[in-house]
Design a protein around this motif. Structure first.
Motif, PDB file in Angstrom:
ATOM      1  N   SER A  15      52.401  31.874  39.298  1.00 15.57           N
ATOM      2  CA  SER A  15      52.692  32.748  38.153  1.00 15.57           C
ATOM      3  C   SER A  15      51.605  33.787  37.945  1.00 15.57           C
ATOM      4  O   SER A  15      51.886  34.931  37.558  1.00 15.57           O
ATOM      5  CB  SER A  15      52.842  31.915  36.877  1.00 15.57           C
ATOM      6  N   VAL A  17      49.768  35.473  40.053  1.00 15.21           N
ATOM      7  CA  VAL A  17      49.786  36.641  40.927  1.00 15.21           C
ATOM      8  C   VAL A  17      50.676  37.742  40.353  1.00 15.21           C
ATOM      9  O   VAL A  17      50.355  38.940  40.447  1.00 15.21           O
ATOM     10  CB  VAL A  17      50.246  36.253  42.358  1.00 15.21           C
ATOM     11  N   PHE A  18      51.786  37.369  39.728  1.00 13.40           N
ATOM     12  CA  PHE A  18      52.685  38.352  39.121  1.00 13.40           C
ATOM     13  C   PHE A  18      52.195  38.784  37.742  1.00 13.40           C
ATOM     14  O   PHE A  18      52.273  39.966  37.388  1.00 13.40           O
ATOM     15  CB  PHE A  18      54.100  37.776  39.021  1.00 13.40           C
ATOM     16  N   ALA A  21      49.352  41.243  38.012  1.00 13.68           N
ATOM     17  CA  ALA A  21      49.829  42.586  38.354  1.00 13.68           C
ATOM     18  C   ALA A  21      50.359  43.305  37.117  1.00 13.68           C
ATOM     19  O   ALA A  21      50.130  44.514  36.942  1.00 13.68           O
ATOM     20  CB  ALA A  21      50.919  42.499  39.413  1.00 13.68           C
ATOM     21  N   LEU A  22      51.030  42.571  36.251  1.00 18.24           N
ATOM     22  CA  LEU A  22      51.555  43.151  35.021  1.00 18.24           C
ATOM     23  C   LEU A  22      50.418  43.545  34.078  1.00 18.24           C
ATOM     24  O   LEU A  22      50.437  44.627  33.483  1.00 18.24           O
ATOM     25  CB  LEU A  22      52.489  42.153  34.325  1.00 18.24           C
ATOM     26  N   SER A 161      49.602  42.011  28.818  1.00 23.63           N
ATOM     27  CA  SER A 161      50.923  41.827  29.428  1.00 23.63           C
ATOM     28  C   SER A 161      52.001  42.652  28.733  1.00 23.63           C
ATOM     29  O   SER A 161      53.047  42.945  29.312  1.00 23.63           O
ATOM     30  CB  SER A 161      51.312  40.345  29.389  1.00 23.63           C
ATOM     31  N   TRP A 204      54.770  31.908  32.975  1.00 29.31           N
ATOM     32  CA  TRP A 204      56.115  32.314  33.370  1.00 29.31           C
ATOM     33  C   TRP A 204      56.913  32.835  32.176  1.00 29.31           C
ATOM     34  O   TRP A 204      57.691  33.789  32.296  1.00 29.31           O
ATOM     35  CB  TRP A 204      56.859  31.137  34.009  1.00 29.31           C
ATOM     36  N   LEU A 207      55.695  36.345  31.475  1.00 29.88           N
ATOM     37  CA  LEU A 207      56.118  37.236  32.549  1.00 29.88           C
ATOM     38  C   LEU A 207      57.603  37.571  32.457  1.00 29.88           C
ATOM     39  O   LEU A 207      57.993  38.743  32.504  1.00 29.88           O
ATOM     40  CB  LEU A 207      55.800  36.583  33.893  1.00 29.88           C
ATOM     41  N   ILE A 211      59.394  41.233  31.751  1.00 24.37           N
ATOM     42  CA  ILE A 211      60.273  41.817  32.777  1.00 24.37           C
ATOM     43  C   ILE A 211      61.657  42.098  32.199  1.00 24.37           C
ATOM     44  O   ILE A 211      62.236  43.168  32.413  1.00 24.37           O
ATOM     45  CB  ILE A 211      60.372  40.883  33.998  1.00 24.37           C
TER      46      ILE A 211
END
Length: 223
Positions: A15, A17-18, A21-22, A161, A204, A207, A211
């Motif tokens: 989780s 890694v994504f 990036a955000l 985020s 998660w 994230l 998204i």
């Protein structure tokens, strides 16, 4: 399949890694290099304060894990007493009860003995789009302007985020902002050997929430 799901949720790099990036999508501003005279004000987005009946019944305002939105706001308000600041947020509840986030933040400002002369509160918004929509006329009214009467950019405080969606929404409304991301949940390096179901589930959730929010705002023309 259940075992795979367990690993994906609990093994933190999956989780992080994504999410990292955000959080890095909008670079962190070096506020020390920004002159106060170049700023129009400070915007603090809600989402960190417990609203509702608890604050009224208990006589104390509770702050969520994203408390950095509040603490960073206090820091900048103290360092820039001449800047107007606006806290934006009503309630994320379907049926709001008791004290709104804006009222709770106002109480915190009073408890901390901060300058209230420049304080303004927007207590109608229930999401990021409404934050920008309802703040726009307030920014025009209260924001500091250049000699040519143009609006100066405002510092925008929210979780890292959440910053990408927030910045895009404000830009869509024609509001110039300087991002001040806080409440980071990831470091520069991944925790390759870490396994934690609670932290993984939280990552998660954050994230997926962002998204979905970005996609929904994009498809409806809000960003």
């Amino acid at each position: 399949m259940a075992l795979i799901d367990l690993v994906l949720v609990g093994w933190l790099p999956a989780s992080e890694v994504f999410l990292r990036a955000l959080e890095d999508a909008v670079p962190k501003t070096e506020i020390s290099k920004v002159a106060t005279s170049d700023l129009g004000g400070i915007i603090i987005l809600g989402g960190a304060i417990e609203d509702g009946e608890i604050a009224i019944d208990r006589g104390e305002v509770s702050i969520y894990s994203s408390a950095e939105r509040v603490t960073k706001a206090f820091e900048l308000i103290r360092k820039n007493p001449g800047l107007p600041y606006i806290f934006s947020g009503s309630s994320g509840r379907i049926i709001p009860k008791g004290m709104s986030e804006s009222e709770a933040f106002k109480r915190l400002v009073q408890e901390q003995g901060l300058n209230e002369e420049q304080a303004h509160y927007e207590n109608q918004s229930r999401n990021t789009y409404e934050n920008a929509l309802y703040l726009k006329p307030m920014i025009i009214d209260f924001g500091l302007k250049t000699e040519s009467t143009e609006q100066k950019p405002w510092l925008l405080i929210t979780s890292a985020s959440h910053m990408l969606r927030s910045e895009k929404v404000f830009q869509k409304q024609g509001i110039k902002v300087i991002p001040v991301p806080v409440d980071y949940q990831t470091a520069h390096r991944l925790q390759w050997t870490s396994f934690d179901l609670t932290d993984g589930a939280h990552n998660w959730n954050t994230l997926v929430h962002e998204i979905v929010g970005l996609f929904a705002y994009w498809i409806t023309g809000k960003i």
